[in-house]
Design a protein around this motif. Structure first.
Motif, short mmCIF file in Angstrom:
data_model
loop_
_atom_site.label_atom_id
_atom_site.label_comp_id
_atom_site.label_asym_id
_atom_site.label_seq_id
_atom_site.Cartn_x
_atom_site.Cartn_y
_atom_site.Cartn_z
N UNK A 128 -4.67 -5.14 -5.17
CA UNK A 128 -5.03 -5.94 -4.01
C UNK A 128 -6.53 -5.85 -3.79
N UNK A 175 -9.38 -6.27 -0.76
CA UNK A 175 -9.47 -6.28 0.71
C UNK A 175 -10.93 -6.39 1.13
N UNK A 211 -5.12 -7.05 2.98
CA UNK A 211 -5.14 -7.03 1.52
C UNK A 211 -4.63 -8.36 0.94
N UNK A 217 -3.27 -10.14 -2.59
CA UNK A 217 -2.72 -9.81 -3.90
C UNK A 217 -3.53 -10.48 -5.02
N UNK A 265 -7.54 -2.06 -3.97
CA UNK A 265 -6.44 -1.13 -3.75
C UNK A 265 -5.41 -1.28 -4.86
N UNK A 307 5.61 -0.36 -0.86
CA UNK A 307 4.55 -0.04 -1.80
C UNK A 307 3.91 1.29 -1.44
N UNK A 338 0.29 3.01 -1.89
CA UNK A 338 -1.08 2.59 -2.18
C UNK A 338 -1.97 3.76 -2.54
N UNK A 339 -3.01 3.45 -3.35
CA UNK A 339 -4.13 4.36 -3.49
C UNK A 339 -5.06 4.21 -2.28
N UNK A 340 -6.10 5.04 -2.25
CA UNK A 340 -7.04 5.00 -1.12
C UNK A 340 -7.93 3.77 -1.15
#
Lengths: 115, 111
Positions: free
Chosen positions: B36, B38, B44, B46, B88, B99, B101-103
């Protein structure tokens, strides 16, 4: 509209107050998700609806948080007795059960500030 | 150890550079992998969606998944200032599930 919409875009409240955040998903999407995003972090899952029922609410941090989706479309996230630590961006996403693998599409978020 | 690890950056590159972003994960049940984008104060968006291992290309963007190494990448070719955003990675175990998510990695492309 074509995308996920969320209202209000910004909400400022005082500690201890009650707030409601609204999500209007993409028309026809049966799955709806709420996430919370703190500054400098990725979104964290709160609750997931399939139709009208909460299929997974394991991400809700405590019983001050509650969400409903009474007619299987619009959803409201409710936070009671707000605390300063609740300040974050609350994101809503929707997905079509017919979609390949369930791609999730996000709204712009509601920025909640608890003073 | 978090389920999904992502270097937060910031990453700064000149316009036209190839950008490489990546995430590692620990849960071998993950099957669906997403990237994603952002922009500041936006939701976010896609960018790329991949199922299981392999590569997927869309214009200037290429997503790679290596399930054996639990490692995913996003490459951006001919980067533009408009690519400046936070990227992301996200993943899930099956369709229509939450989902993880990473940071996020903050990218700046300098003209």
């Amino acid at each position: 509209g074509a995308g996920v919409s969320q209202t209000p875009s910004n909400k400022v409240t005082e500690k201890g107050k009650y707030v409601e955040l609204r999500c209007d998903p993409i028309s026809g999407h049966t799955a709806l998700y709420w996430y919370r995003q703190s500054l400098g972090q990725g979104p964290e899952f709160l609750i997931y609806f399939q139709g009208t029922g909460a299929a997974d609410d394991s991400g809700l941090p405590n019983d001050r948080f509650f969400a409903v989706r009474p007619e299987g479309s619009v959803s409201t996230l409710k936070i009671q007795r707000t605390e300063r630590g609740d300040s974050a961006v609350y994101l809503c996403a929707s997905s079509s059960i017919a979609g390949v693998g369930g791609e999730q599409f996000f709204g712009p978020g509601t920025r909640l500030t608890v003073l | 150890q978090k389920e999904v690890e992502q270097d937060p950056g910031p990453l700064s590159v000149p316009e036209g550079a190839i950008v490489s972003l990546n995430c590692t994960y620990s849960n071998s049940a993950f099957q669906y992998f997403m990237w994603y984008r952002q922009y500041s104060r936006k939701g976010p968006e896609l960018l790329m969606y991949t199922y299981s291992s392999g590569n997927k290309e869309d214009g200037r963007f290429t997503a790679q998944v290596d399930k054996s190494s639990k490692y995913i990448s996003l490459f951006i070719r001919d980067s533009q200032p408009s690519d400046s955003a936070t990227y992301l990675c996200a993943m899930s175990g099956s369709g229509n599930t939450p989902l993880v998510f990473g940071k996020g990695t903050r990218l700046s492309v300098i003209a």
